[in-house]
Scaffold this motif. Structure first.
Motif, PDB file in Angstrom:
ATOM      1  N   HIS A 114       0.815  -1.219   0.000  1.00  0.00           N
ATOM      2  CA  HIS A 114       0.000   0.000   0.000  1.00  0.00           C
ATOM      3  C   HIS A 114       0.847   1.267   0.000  1.00  0.00           C
ATOM      4  CE1 HIS A 114       0.531  -0.355   4.455  1.00  0.00           C
ATOM      5  NE2 HIS A 114       0.609   0.933   4.357  1.00  0.00           N
ATOM      6  N   ARG A 115       2.131   1.152   0.401  1.00  0.00           N
ATOM      7  CA  ARG A 115       2.989   2.338   0.411  1.00  0.00           C
ATOM      8  C   ARG A 115       3.313   2.810  -1.014  1.00  0.00           C
ATOM      9  NH1 ARG A 115       6.807   2.959   4.343  1.00  0.00           N
ATOM     10  NH2 ARG A 115       7.274   4.861   3.215  1.00  0.00           N
ATOM     11  N   TYR A 116       3.124   1.960  -2.002  1.00  0.00           N
ATOM     12  CA  TYR A 116       3.412   2.324  -3.383  1.00  0.00           C
ATOM     13  C   TYR A 116       2.288   3.150  -3.993  1.00  0.00           C
ATOM     14  CZ  TYR A 116       7.140  -1.193  -3.442  1.00  0.00           C
ATOM     15  OH  TYR A 116       8.266  -1.918  -3.183  1.00  0.00           O
ATOM     16  N   ARG A 117       1.146   3.119  -3.327  1.00  0.00           N
ATOM     17  CA  ARG A 117      -0.017   3.809  -3.900  1.00  0.00           C
ATOM     18  C   ARG A 117       0.220   5.320  -3.895  1.00  0.00           C
ATOM     19  NH1 ARG A 117      -4.664   1.627  -4.886  1.00  0.00           N
ATOM     20  NH2 ARG A 117      -4.190  -0.197  -3.613  1.00  0.00           N
ATOM     21  N   GLY A 118       0.024   5.959  -5.043  1.00  0.00           N
ATOM     22  CA  GLY A 118       0.153   7.408  -5.100  1.00  0.00           C
ATOM     23  C   GLY A 118       1.587   7.918  -5.107  1.00  0.00           C
ATOM     24  N   MET A 119       2.549   7.022  -5.244  1.00  0.00           N
ATOM     25  CA  MET A 119       3.951   7.446  -5.248  1.00  0.00           C
ATOM     26  C   MET A 119       4.336   8.219  -6.496  1.00  0.00           C
ATOM     27  SD  MET A 119       6.586   4.497  -4.200  1.00  0.00           S
ATOM     28  CE  MET A 119       8.096   5.267  -3.700  1.00  0.00           C
ATOM     29  N   PHE A 120       3.897   7.724  -7.620  1.00  0.00           N
ATOM     30  CA  PHE A 120       4.266   8.330  -8.903  1.00  0.00           C
ATOM     31  C   PHE A 120       3.020   8.588  -9.730  1.00  0.00           C
ATOM     32  CE2 PHE A 120       7.869   5.395  -8.009  1.00  0.00           C
ATOM     33  CZ  PHE A 120       8.825   6.374  -7.782  1.00  0.00           C
ATOM     34  N   ARG A 121       3.168   9.494 -10.687  1.00  0.00           N
ATOM     35  CA  ARG A 121       2.113   9.739 -11.646  1.00  0.00           C
ATOM     36  C   ARG A 121       2.612   9.432 -13.044  1.00  0.00           C
ATOM     37  NH1 ARG A 121      -2.293  12.706  -9.975  1.00  0.00           N
ATOM     38  NH2 ARG A 121      -2.104  13.499  -7.855  1.00  0.00           N
ATOM     39  N   HIS A 122       1.680   9.018 -13.894  1.00  0.00           N
ATOM     40  CA  HIS A 122       1.993   8.925 -15.314  1.00  0.00           C
ATOM     41  C   HIS A 122       2.125  10.340 -15.862  1.00  0.00           C
ATOM     42  CE1 HIS A 122       1.322   4.607 -15.746  1.00  0.00           C
ATOM     43  NE2 HIS A 122       0.286   4.738 -14.956  1.00  0.00           N
ATOM     44  N   ASP A 123       2.695  10.452 -17.074  1.00  0.00           N
ATOM     45  CA  ASP A 123       2.851  11.770 -17.680  1.00  0.00           C
ATOM     46  C   ASP A 123       1.520  12.482 -17.854  1.00  0.00           C
ATOM     47  OD1 ASP A 123       5.535  11.338 -17.777  1.00  0.00           O
ATOM     48  OD2 ASP A 123       5.568  10.727 -19.884  1.00  0.00           O
ATOM     49  N   ASP A 124       0.448  11.728 -18.002  1.00  0.00           N
ATOM     50  CA  ASP A 124      -0.853  12.368 -18.188  1.00  0.00           C
ATOM     51  C   ASP A 124      -1.541  12.697 -16.852  1.00  0.00           C
ATOM     52  OD1 ASP A 124      -1.682   9.937 -17.249  1.00  0.00           O
ATOM     53  OD2 ASP A 124      -2.650   9.286 -19.101  1.00  0.00           O
ATOM     54  N   GLY A 125      -0.843  12.481 -15.738  1.00  0.00           N
ATOM     55  CA  GLY A 125      -1.389  12.890 -14.449  1.00  0.00           C
ATOM     56  C   GLY A 125      -2.091  11.794 -13.670  1.00  0.00           C
ATOM     57  N   ARG A 126      -2.373  10.658 -14.316  1.00  0.00           N
ATOM     58  CA  ARG A 126      -3.013   9.564 -13.588  1.00  0.00           C
ATOM     59  C   ARG A 126      -2.043   8.969 -12.581  1.00  0.00           C
ATOM     60  NH1 ARG A 126      -3.724   5.004 -16.305  1.00  0.00           N
ATOM     61  NH2 ARG A 126      -2.276   5.746 -17.881  1.00  0.00           N
TER      62      ARG A 126
END
Ligand SMILES: [Zn+2]
Length: 79
Positions: free
Chosen positions: A22-34
């Protein structure tokens, strides 16, 4: 004596070894913001490690060594 500021950095190897999924959730975004899913974030970290990047900076850091982290920034002392 000049003081320095050091940015926090993410220890990629340590994170991959120890962090629950769960710590990986929201760590990075795709280039399109997702937001990346935990699996996507994990493979992103594995990619960084494969490139030899053992640390990732938190925030904007212009003096960063991917093998050891932030190298420090001198703080201007107000006279
Ligand atoms: Zn820095």
């Amino acid at each position: 004596m000049a003081r320095t500021q050091v940015h926090l950095s993410l220890d990629v190897k340590g994170f991959l070894k120890n962090a629950p999924k769960h710590r990986y959730r929201g760590m990075f975004r795709h280039d399109d913001g997702r937001l990346m899913t935990p699996d996507e974030a994990k493979s992103r970290l594995l990619d960084e490690l494969a490139k030899g990047n053992e640390f990732l900076p938190f925030g904007k850091c212009d003096n960063f060594d991917p093998r050891s982290g932030c190298l420090g920034h001198p703080i201007e002392e107000s006279a």
